[in-house]
Design a protein around this motif. Structure first.
Motif, PDB file in Angstrom:
ATOM      1  N   ASN A 376       0.813  -1.204   0.000  1.00  0.00           N
ATOM      2  CA  ASN A 376       0.000   0.000   0.000  1.00  0.00           C
ATOM      3  C   ASN A 376       0.854   1.265   0.000  1.00  0.00           C
ATOM      4  N   ASP A 378       0.378   4.126   1.210  1.00  0.00           N
ATOM      5  CA  ASP A 378       0.477   4.786   2.519  1.00  0.00           C
ATOM      6  C   ASP A 378       1.579   4.156   3.368  1.00  0.00           C
ATOM      7  N   SER A 382       4.899   6.138   4.664  1.00  0.00           N
ATOM      8  CA  SER A 382       5.274   6.142   6.080  1.00  0.00           C
ATOM      9  C   SER A 382       6.724   5.713   6.261  1.00  0.00           C
TER      10      SER A 382
END
Length: 394
Positions: A376, A378, A382
């Protein structure tokens, strides 16, 4: 030296021409059916085997074609023109082969297996994700249970792409039951030595032919089937960069095919009114600029990675700058494919929106939206944010 380079380029050009022919004659005619029925592309895999492409990255001294990463990426790009699912299966298989080649050449067992891969054109799947860990590849719950020279392993995997149709599966697990979650090994297990208990199906928006169902994998084997390197090294040097480059390359193929469909549409419009270029030609120019950016990014990353591999500098792969750039490649490519295909859809209009049209872009668009979910975006952002706190460009 130049003559050798020219000969190599000629050989690769001839191979890519064969892949294009295979794509037009065998893969593309069945791509709609593979997508509609979410079925494994058996015919495409047999065609890949006929060209010995499942062992394309295996070194020549072991019987393979000895292609490099850039050449593998080009094959994936070509396959992406004809069927995203077939191209994705090819890429995921090659990632596993790269792990064997980069980290198994000192193992007699792994070298023997790679010779078998060449002769039998075996298809390798991967079980890295785990229920309870999701997409975190850097830790495992399951563990190798040793009994002398043999091991047992049970892994609950939410996704094993084409697992039911693979000949072998490469699995991550903790080194022992008492090892921490991050102390992982990478092991190859063979059909006949494992069972797959389905825990989820694969009825998805895109990449339907990858048949990426979930399974409880129960397997056994010999300790010689464990790669000599720690998985942390395998992930950093091989799996992570090789995956993002080969994935991005096949996405480029999908985007390029969408552009080709849009270009044909604009040409037809121009023929109907030769006195003035159609408005859609402006949109075509804008989309082509995005596609060029995508292509440049991918092959810049591919060339950097191949240079590092050729230099055999193991420490280079743990450099934060390299990791961030590789992550950014995946982030950008997964966004740009959506951008290109969406622009192509606007150019083609309702014909691109129809499933039953020769100019349909429905499969391209649905596949495009799956790219941001594979590891993913995201999660990648991160990870980059953490690295950027301590990394300085110099």
């Amino acid at each position: 030296m130049n003559s050798q380079r020219n000969q190599r380029e000629t050989e690769i050009a001839a191979l890519l021409a064969k892949v294009h022919a295979m794509g037009r004659d065998i893969i593309a005619p069945l791509a709609t059916e593979v997508d509609r029925d979410a079925r494994f592309p058996h015919e495409a895999m047999q065609a890949l085997r006929s060209l010995k492409l499942l062992s394309a990255y295996v070194p020549r001294e072991l019987g393979g074609l000895g292609l490099n990463l850039i050449e593998i990426a080009k094959i994936g790009e070509v396959l992406g023109h004809y069927c995203g699912s077939t191209a994705m299966i090819f890429a995921m298989h090659q990632i596993q082969v790269a792990c064997l080649v980069h980290h198994g050449m000192t193992s007699e067992y792994m070298c023997s297996y790679m010779r078998q891969l060449v002769s039998e054109q075996r298809l390798i799947a991967s079980a890295t994700t785990e229920v309870g860990k999701g997409g975190d590849l850097r830790s495992s719950i399951c563990a190798i249970e040793l009994e002398g020279d043999t091991f047992n392993l049970v892994k609950k995997a939410p996704v094993i792409s084409y697992g039911a149709d693979a000949d072998d599966i490469m699995v991550t697990a903790r080194r022992t039951a008492s090892a921490p979650a991050s102390d992982q090994v990478h092991v190859i297990v063979h059909k006949g030595d494992y069972t797959l208990e389905p825990i989820s199906g694969w009825d998805t928006l895109g990449f339907r032919g990858t048949c990426s169902a979930g399974f409880v994998l129960t397997c056994r084997g010999n300790v010689s089937q464990i790669l000599p390197s720690a998985f942390s090294e395998i992930l950093g040097r091989s799996m992570h960069p090789y995956a993002h480059i080969t994935w991005s390359s096949l996405w480029l193929g999908i985007a390029t095919d969408a552009m080709n469909i849009a270009r044909a549409f604009v040409r037809n419009e121009a023929r109907r009114n030769p006195s003035a270029p159609p408005i859609s030609s402006l949109r075509l120019g804008e989309a082509d600029a995005v596609l060029q950016t995508m292509r440049n990014d991918i092959y810049a990353a591919a060339n950097e990675y191949q240079t590092l591999l050729d230099g055999d500098d193991v420490d280079a792969f743990s450099n934060f700058g390299f990791v961030i750039r590789t992550n950014n490649l995946k982030l950008n490519a997964s966004r740009l494919i959506v951008d290109v295909v969406s622009r192509a859809m606007l150019i083609v209009g309702i014909a691109g929106y129809r499933n039953d049209s020769k100019s349909s872009l429905c499969r391209h668009l649905r596949d495009a939206y799956g790219t941001g979910l594979m590891v993913n975006n995201d999660r990648i952002l991160s990870h980059n944010a953490t690295l950027l706190l301590v990394h300085r460009e110099g």
